[in-house]
Motif scaffolding. Structure first.
Motif, mmCIF file in Angstrom:
data_model
loop_
_atom_site.group_PDB
_atom_site.id
_atom_site.type_symbol
_atom_site.label_atom_id
_atom_site.label_comp_id
_atom_site.label_asym_id
_atom_site.label_seq_id
_atom_site.Cartn_x
_atom_site.Cartn_y
_atom_site.Cartn_z
ATOM 1 N N UNK A 135 47.652 -8.024 -60.642
ATOM 2 C CA UNK A 135 47.523 -8.513 -62.020
ATOM 3 C C UNK A 135 48.883 -8.798 -62.629
ATOM 4 N N UNK A 136 49.854 -7.918 -62.414
ATOM 5 C CA UNK A 136 51.178 -8.141 -63.003
ATOM 6 C C UNK A 136 51.826 -9.404 -62.445
ATOM 7 N N UNK A 137 51.613 -9.697 -61.177
ATOM 8 C CA UNK A 137 52.127 -10.954 -60.618
ATOM 9 C C UNK A 137 51.411 -12.148 -61.235
ATOM 10 N N UNK A 138 50.112 -12.028 -61.420
ATOM 11 C CA UNK A 138 49.339 -13.130 -61.987
ATOM 12 C C UNK A 138 49.758 -13.446 -63.415
ATOM 13 N N UNK A 139 50.119 -12.446 -64.173
ATOM 14 C CA UNK A 139 50.542 -12.699 -65.561
ATOM 15 C C UNK A 139 51.735 -13.656 -65.596
ATOM 16 N N UNK A 140 52.665 -13.485 -64.686
ATOM 17 C CA UNK A 140 53.847 -14.353 -64.663
ATOM 18 C C UNK A 140 53.477 -15.797 -64.338
ATOM 19 N N UNK A 141 52.579 -15.959 -63.378
ATOM 20 C CA UNK A 141 52.201 -17.314 -62.975
ATOM 21 C C UNK A 141 51.400 -17.999 -64.074
ATOM 22 N N UNK A 142 50.476 -17.286 -64.688
ATOM 23 C CA UNK A 142 49.694 -17.894 -65.758
ATOM 24 C C UNK A 142 50.550 -18.213 -66.986
ATOM 25 N N UNK A 143 51.588 -17.426 -67.225
ATOM 26 C CA UNK A 143 52.503 -17.769 -68.311
ATOM 27 C C UNK A 143 53.169 -19.115 -68.048
ATOM 28 N N UNK A 144 53.539 -19.372 -66.801
ATOM 29 C CA UNK A 144 54.145 -20.648 -66.438
ATOM 30 C C UNK A 144 53.159 -21.801 -66.631
#
Length: 204
Positions: A135-144
């Motif tokens: 989930x923490x990795x996904x947050x970064x990608x979705x922010x982009x």
């Protein structure tokens, strides 16, 4: 009728369209158990309308090529309109090697505008970590991708031991409460962003 009244009326009467993305594609995956559990909780929300997108049912081309074959175009045609129509997303993800599945990254990379200015929530599962590193990795990608990630998650630690052979949670009170918080936040953000975009398109 002024624009504020019009937007408020639409928001109050139209269910929020939420795409629920089942990310795992592995044989013997546990994801459908989690998906069925979550969809049952979402069904209790009359203001939410769900669409389950199971990545195991798609054969998306690899983004490395950037030019999908006719078969790849056909696969994208199955999912792209559904992502575009969604007003919010809930991603159901396992954790693979401290991160999320390649199938999910592929889906994300094939799309851009479909994610923009929409809320994304996470239901994760795994071993000791409960999928939270994914989930923490996904947050970064979705922010982009200009999406808005919802703060609260639902996570299942040692997920296989939490459900019985019929897919029912053995001790559901805490998980049910977490799902309600997540769905309430998805609804709030989804309606707020719907109203904002009705007044002014994102990026304008």
């Amino acid at each position: 009728m002024d624009i504020d009244t019009h937007v408020s009326t639409d928001t109050a009467t139209t269910p929020l369209k939420v795409a629920v993305i089942l990310a795992s594609t592995r044989d013997g995956r546990f994801g459908p158990v989690v998906a069925n559990w979550f969809l049952a909780r979402a069904a209790d929300h009359p203001e939410i309308e769900t669409d389950l997108i199971d990545l195991a049912e798609l054969d998306l081309p690899y983004t490395l090529s950037y030019r999908p074959s006719p078969a790849g175009v056909a696969q994208l045609a199955k999912v792209t309109p559904r992502l575009a129509a969604a007003e919010a997303f809930v991603v159901l993800t396992p954790e693979y090697n401290h991160s999320y599945p390649a199938s999910l990254k592929n889906l994300m990379d094939w799309h851009h505008l479909e994610w923009q200015a929409k809320p994304v929530a996470f239901v994760s599962y795994g071993g000791v970590s409960g999928g939270l590193r994914a989930v923490e990795h996904l947050r970064q990608v979705f922010a982009e991708l200009h999406a808005v990630t919802v703060r609260d998650t639902v996570s299942f630690h040692n997920a296989g031991a939490l459900f019985d052979d019929e897919g029912q949670h053995k001790d559901p009170a805490e998980a049910d409460a977490a799902a309600k918080v997540l769905l309430d936040q998805v609804l709030w953000w989804g309606q707020a962003l719907r109203e904002a975009k009705a007044r002014r398109p994102y990026g304008a």
